[in-house]
Design a protein around this motif. Structure first.
Motif, PDB file in Angstrom:
ATOM      1  N   UNK A  46      19.079 -34.338   0.146  1.00 23.15           N
ATOM      2  CA  UNK A  46      19.419 -35.028  -1.091  1.00 23.15           C
ATOM      3  C   UNK A  46      18.590 -34.494  -2.251  1.00 23.15           C
ATOM      4  N   UNK A  47      17.306 -34.224  -1.984  1.00 17.55           N
ATOM      5  CA  UNK A  47      16.427 -33.688  -3.022  1.00 17.55           C
ATOM      6  C   UNK A  47      16.913 -32.317  -3.485  1.00 17.55           C
ATOM      7  N   UNK A  48      17.238 -31.445  -2.528  1.00 11.99           N
ATOM      8  CA  UNK A  48      17.696 -30.103  -2.882  1.00 11.99           C
ATOM      9  C   UNK A  48      19.035 -30.159  -3.611  1.00 11.99           C
ATOM     10  N   UNK A  49      19.917 -31.062  -3.169  1.00 14.83           N
ATOM     11  CA  UNK A  49      21.204 -31.228  -3.846  1.00 14.83           C
ATOM     12  C   UNK A  49      20.980 -31.698  -5.285  1.00 14.83           C
ATOM     13  N   UNK A  50      20.089 -32.686  -5.450  1.00 14.08           N
ATOM     14  CA  UNK A  50      19.776 -33.193  -6.786  1.00 14.08           C
ATOM     15  C   UNK A  50      19.154 -32.135  -7.676  1.00 14.08           C
ATOM     16  N   UNK A  51      18.300 -31.288  -7.085  1.00 13.25           N
ATOM     17  CA  UNK A  51      17.653 -30.219  -7.853  1.00 13.25           C
ATOM     18  C   UNK A  51      18.680 -29.207  -8.351  1.00 13.25           C
ATOM     19  N   UNK A  52      19.607 -28.814  -7.489  1.00 11.06           N
ATOM     20  CA  UNK A  52      20.647 -27.875  -7.892  1.00 11.06           C
ATOM     21  C   UNK A  52      21.551 -28.493  -8.955  1.00 11.06           C
ATOM     22  N   UNK A  53      21.832 -29.787  -8.813  1.00 12.14           N
ATOM     23  CA  UNK A  53      22.636 -30.479  -9.816  1.00 12.14           C
ATOM     24  C   UNK A  53      21.908 -30.520 -11.152  1.00 12.14           C
ATOM     25  N   UNK A  54      20.598 -30.775 -11.098  1.00 14.86           N
ATOM     26  CA  UNK A  54      19.800 -30.846 -12.331  1.00 14.86           C
ATOM     27  C   UNK A  54      19.796 -29.502 -13.049  1.00 14.86           C
ATOM     28  N   UNK A  55      19.644 -28.410 -12.301  1.00 14.69           N
ATOM     29  CA  UNK A  55      19.676 -27.077 -12.908  1.00 14.69           C
ATOM     30  C   UNK A  55      21.049 -26.786 -13.517  1.00 14.69           C
ATOM     31  N   UNK A  56      22.090 -27.254 -12.838  1.00 13.42           N
ATOM     32  CA  UNK A  56      23.447 -27.045 -13.345  1.00 13.42           C
ATOM     33  C   UNK A  56      23.713 -27.852 -14.610  1.00 13.42           C
ATOM     34  N   UNK A  57      22.971 -28.947 -14.792  1.00 11.91           N
ATOM     35  CA  UNK A  57      23.151 -29.835 -15.948  1.00 11.91           C
ATOM     36  C   UNK A  57      22.214 -29.497 -17.107  1.00 11.91           C
ATOM     37  N   UNK A  58      21.584 -28.334 -17.067  1.00 13.84           N
ATOM     38  CA  UNK A  58      20.578 -27.993 -18.079  1.00 13.84           C
ATOM     39  C   UNK A  58      21.147 -28.028 -19.491  1.00 13.84           C
ATOM     40  N   UNK A  59      22.328 -27.457 -19.673  1.00 15.98           N
ATOM     41  CA  UNK A  59      22.931 -27.446 -21.009  1.00 15.98           C
ATOM     42  C   UNK A  59      23.233 -28.871 -21.501  1.00 15.98           C
ATOM     43  N   UNK A  60      23.903 -29.720 -20.683  1.00 13.90           N
ATOM     44  CA  UNK A  60      24.119 -31.104 -21.128  1.00 13.90           C
ATOM     45  C   UNK A  60      22.825 -31.851 -21.441  1.00 13.90           C
ATOM     46  N   UNK A  61      21.766 -31.596 -20.660  1.00 11.50           N
ATOM     47  CA  UNK A  61      20.487 -32.265 -20.913  1.00 11.50           C
ATOM     48  C   UNK A  61      19.940 -31.869 -22.281  1.00 11.50           C
TER      49      UNK A  61
END
Length: 274
Positions: free
Chosen positions: A25-40
């Motif tokens: 779950x942590x690794x999935x969340x980390x990859x999602x967070x990196x993918x959301x960099x532009x929206x952030x």
């Protein structure tokens, strides 16, 4: 010989499973967070420019400059590929066209001043659609997404076109979003995606992915309107929660975005094979 306590063995097994699931779950969340960099970056910029006024230029123009610089940095640093930039630019244009029409129809407005506005729409607004494409492209690459039982182009392209056109035509004709939703369920009933986390592959029904992404965009929309990214008619005097019914609109927009990205990915794969 010491006997093994069944309860102790079961507890250890559960602990190992929990630890393993947490890591995944942590690794999935980390990859999602990196993918959301532009929206952030978009949401952070909206918040900061709302709280701290910037000099020389209107807020909308500063947002455009920030997003352009962010887009340049992501490509320059390798976080996004040039092919992904082409997809994102396409979404910027698609989104900007929709924004111009919706503002003209009074669906929402951009009340602040800005030099870089077209028909009352600031150019930065296209980046909010582009950020959805950015997330899809990056998540696709990072999680090694594969399509399962994907319908043929002859079905996907007309369906995506009909969904997009309905955002325009429902102002003059019958709103067929629920008819389109029924078609989507039929067309993608057996479709899904597989994705990889730490070399372990998982599968998710495509309809569930659409709804989840659409719901989180609705949450993001509430944050964006709170910080003055745009304004609905009922938010003119005081901010209020965006109507929950907007989730359906975002789900349909996500479907259009996903269909375009998936189609372009498949075209590229076929070219590489040939």
């Amino acid at each position: 010989m010491n006997s093994i306590n069944p309860n102790e063995f079961q507890n250890k097994t559960l602990k190992v499973r929990f630890t393993s699931s947490f890591k995944q779950l942590f690794h999935f969340g980390w990859e999602q967070a990196l993918s959301c960099l532009f929206p952030v970056v978009i949401f952070a910029s909206l918040a900061i420019t709302q709280i701290i006024p910037l000099p020389f230029l209107p807020r909308y123009d500063w947002l455009l400059i920030i997003f352009l610089l962010m887009q340049w940095w992501m490509v320059h640093s390798g976080l996004e590929t040039r092919d992904e930039l082409k997809v994102i630019t396409l979404f910027h244009l698609i989104g900007l066209a929709l924004e111009i029409f919706k503002v003209h129809m009074g669906s929402w407005s951009y009340p602040e001043e800005g030099y870089f506005k077209i028909f009352g729409v600031p150019l930065y607004s296209g980046f909010m659609y582009a950020s959805v494409a950015s997330y899809l492209c990056q998540a696709w690459r990072r999680l090694k997404v594969n399509l399962v039982k994907w319908p043929p182009f002859i079905v996907v392209i007309p369906l995506a076109s009909a969904i997009y056109l309905n955002f325009f035509t429902h102002h003059f004709l019958i709103d067929i979003r629920w008819f389109l939703t029924g078609l989507i369920i039929l067309v993608f009933l057996k479709s899904g995606v597989t994705y990889e986390v730490n070399r372990i592959r998982y599968r998710m029904p495509l309809a569930l992915a659409f709804v989840l992404i659409g719901f989180f965009i609705w949450i993001a929309e509430n944050i964006a309107t709170f910080f003055g990214a745009w304004e609905y008619p009922n938010q003119t005097d005081v901010w209020s929660l965006v109507h929950l019914g907007k989730v359906s609109s975002w789900v349909l927009l996500v479907i259009v975005s996903f269909l375009i990205v998936a189609t372009l990915k498949q075209v590229k794969e076929r070219k590489e094979v040939n």
